[in-house]
Enzyme design. Structure first.
Site, short mmCIF file in Angstrom:
data_model
loop_
_atom_site.label_atom_id
_atom_site.label_comp_id
_atom_site.label_asym_id
_atom_site.label_seq_id
_atom_site.Cartn_x
_atom_site.Cartn_y
_atom_site.Cartn_z
N CYS A 221 -9.41 7.22 14.20
CA CYS A 221 -9.83 6.68 12.91
C CYS A 221 -11.20 7.24 12.54
CB CYS A 221 -9.86 5.16 12.94
SG CYS A 221 -11.17 4.47 13.98
N LYS B 221 2.31 -3.16 4.45
CA LYS B 221 2.60 -1.76 4.69
C LYS B 221 4.09 -1.54 4.88
CE LYS B 221 -1.91 -0.82 6.81
NZ LYS B 221 -2.63 -0.29 8.00
N ARG C 62 0.83 -1.20 0.00
CA ARG C 62 0.00 0.00 0.00
C ARG C 62 0.87 1.26 0.00
NH1 ARG C 62 -5.41 -1.22 3.61
NH2 ARG C 62 -5.99 -3.19 2.59
#
Length: 564
Positions: free
Chosen positions: A426, A207, A142
């Site tokens: 978040c 990641k 990503r």
């Protein structure tokens, strides 16, 4: 006997390199949604199908389908955005999305509330602005994150440039993205292949983060592959390589857990790309494709063993990693205000609460950044703490930048408490399908309450890392907060405590499944003790550990001999 592959693996295998029937689903006018299988594939193209959970019950009573929309995420290596790109992204937020831009903890933008018929023109406009959404989500490498502001030496700039090189070199090569979103012609008669990923890509997301000590502002040990730049005498010597970090977990399932990456060695710059590529390839071949909850690299390492993983990696590389070099991190937050770079340019870091750029009342943040983009001659840098840096400003332009910042209420960081300056949340409700509790919408309310407690003990200026997550999946990296709330259900959270201030120690559960009153009651006596008994410069998490409020963590730690 090997375990059967997960359903997601079947979908990927039959997708024709991520095509599925996405194009047909986009053209279907009967529904605002696409099929479940295509929804999984859509992630690889940078989008999630969502619906407004605040409206679910009412729409169900009216016998209407859910209020479907799509979240779209850009792939912006290192979080760099030009002013011209910013203006395009801002226009898309107002014309195609819900009127807001959101900076994520992976140094990029998300647009929320895009309806199906506007998804394709939005992606096309992002492409025209010389950006992309490919591989911003999905079982691939990503968005590669990096310490966002290479201001101190030329070596910092060289390290930062690796984020773009890794991102470009490890991206999928499928033509599906161009065919579906950009009206590219389909390949005829040519077999398509993915040189790195193969037909089923990775077992799970991957990641990569690059940190430049002493700043750990990307939480490098939360990454599947963490790279620690080693700069000596002003020269970039290479990178310590750390593998197996990850924040996700599942409530009630002890076989899932957050993990810090393990440092396994050092590579010089000329060997970095082949090393990163080989690490991805080992995870491709060794990762769990039967149970997605156990498919991240951290589980591969714990199942196979770090030594076995390193031996396999070195066998594929044909050389051994060098011994890791000494490093030191002192904090993982952002440095607000003006900072002068090594080349005489200036960089202004602005705090954006929860990363949400919106115009609300007198706080005109979306408009303010638009006005900055109209006059700014440098670039913008997004941070992993959801903030934005107005970067590479000439000295003679600072006054004009400051005036726009003041006019639009973007200078609030100057008055913020220590805990507010370091808070991360978040998205959670109403759009995230995984959210169990509020996070972004709850953060301002919680901060007001916690600031009162801290103020009563003279701790308003004490820097404390606060993280809130609506579920245990950990997008806001809650397991690295000195104080963290992890959602259990509406209004209820696990209270976790005692990570450190530099992102090198996981926190621990202190109270499970508590409401607001209970968690505030739990914090108040801890603040009392901290104000009375803390040592000079001692951070809150370290204090809790030293005084035995929480026991020493038994999780995976960075080897002490590696830290200078």
């Amino acid at each position: 006997m090997s375990s059967p592959l997960s359903e997601f693996e079947r979908i990927k295998a039959e997708s024709r390199f991520l095509r599925g029937t996405i194009a047909e689903g986009l053209r279907d006018p009967v529904t605002g949604a696409i099929s479940d299988d295509d929804g999984k594939l859509l992630k690889f193209h940078g989008s999630y199908q969502q619906d407004d959970r605040d409206l679910r019950d009412e729409r169900r009573r009216q016998k209407l389908e859910p209020a479907y929309s799509f979240m779209l995420r850009a792939r912006l290596p290192g979080g760099v955005v030009t002013p011209s790109q910013w203006l395009v992204f801002d226009r898309l937020a107002r014309e195609h999305a819900n009127g807001t831009l959101r900076i994520t903890t992976r140094q990029t933008f998300q647009w929320h509330g895009i309806i199906k018929r506007k998804l394709k023109p939005t992606i096309a406009a992002i492409h025209d602005a010389l950006a992309s959404t490919i591989a911003a989500c999905g079982d691939v490498v990503r968005n590669v994150v990096s310490t966002p502001n290479p201001v101190e030496t030329g070596a910092h700039a060289a390290a930062f440039a690796w984020a773009a090189r890794l991102s470009d070199g490890l991206a999928p090569t499928t033509r599906a993205y161009h065919e579906i979103w950009l009206d590219g012609e389909a390949l005829v008669g040519e077999p398509e292949h993915e040189p790195l990923y193969g037909a089923t890509y990775l077992p799970r997301k991957f990641k990569i983060g690059l940190a430049i000590p002493p700043l750990n502002d990307v939480d490098v040990f939360a990454q599947d592959l963490g790279l620690i730049a080693i700069i000596e005498q002003g020269e970039l010597r290479g990178f310590n390589v750390a593998v197996g970090g990850g924040m996700g977990a599942t409530h009630g399932d002890p076989t899932t857990y957050p993990r810090l990456a393990t440092v396994i060695g050092f590579v010089p710059p000329e060997r970095l790309f082949v090393t990163a590529e080989a690490i991805v390839a080992v995870q491709r071949d060794w990762g769990n494709r039967s149970e997605r909850k156990h498919a991240r690299l951290k589980y591969t390492l714990d199942h196979r063993g770090v030594d076995a993983f390193k031996a396999e990696l070195e066998a594929r590389l044909g050389f051994a990693l060098e011994d890791e070099r000494a490093f030191r991190f002192d904090h993982n937050g952002d440095r607000y205000g003006w900072i002068e770079g090594h080349d005489g340019r200036w960089h202004l870091t602005l705090q954006i609460e929860s990363g949400r750029l919106a115009d609300v009342g007198e706080r005109r943040w979306l408009t303010g950044l638009r006005e900055l983009a109209k006059v700014h001659q440098g670039d913008f840098r997004l941070t992993c703490n959801q903030n934005v840096i107005v970067a590479n400003v000439r000295d003679e332009d600072r006054a004009r930048i400051d005036e726009i910042v003041r006019t639009h209420g973007l200078d609030g960081y100057r008055q913020h408490s220590g805990i507010r300056r370091h808070a991360v949340a978040c998205v959670a409700l109403p759009t995230c399908g995984l959210a169990m509790a509020e996070a972004e919408r709850y953060l301002p309310h919680l901060l007001d309450k916690v600031e009162v407690l801290l103020g009563e003990h003279g701790l308003s200026d004490a820097p404390v890392l606060l993280r809130i997550s609506g579920c245990p999946n950990g997008c806001s990296r809650p397991y690295l907060g000195e104080i963290a709330l992890v959602g259990r259900g509406p209004g209820r959270y696990d209270l976790r405590l005692a990570a450190d201030f530099s992102g090198q120690r996981l926190n621990q559960v202190y109270r499970e499944n508590v409401d607001e009153d209970t968690l505030l009651d739990a914090l108040e006596p801890l603040f009392t003790r901290y104000a009375r008994e803390r040592g000079q410069g001692e951070h809150f998490g370290d204090f809790l550990l030293r005084t035995g409020v929480v026991a020493p963590v038994s999780s995976r730690r960075i080897p002490a001999e590696v830290i200078a």
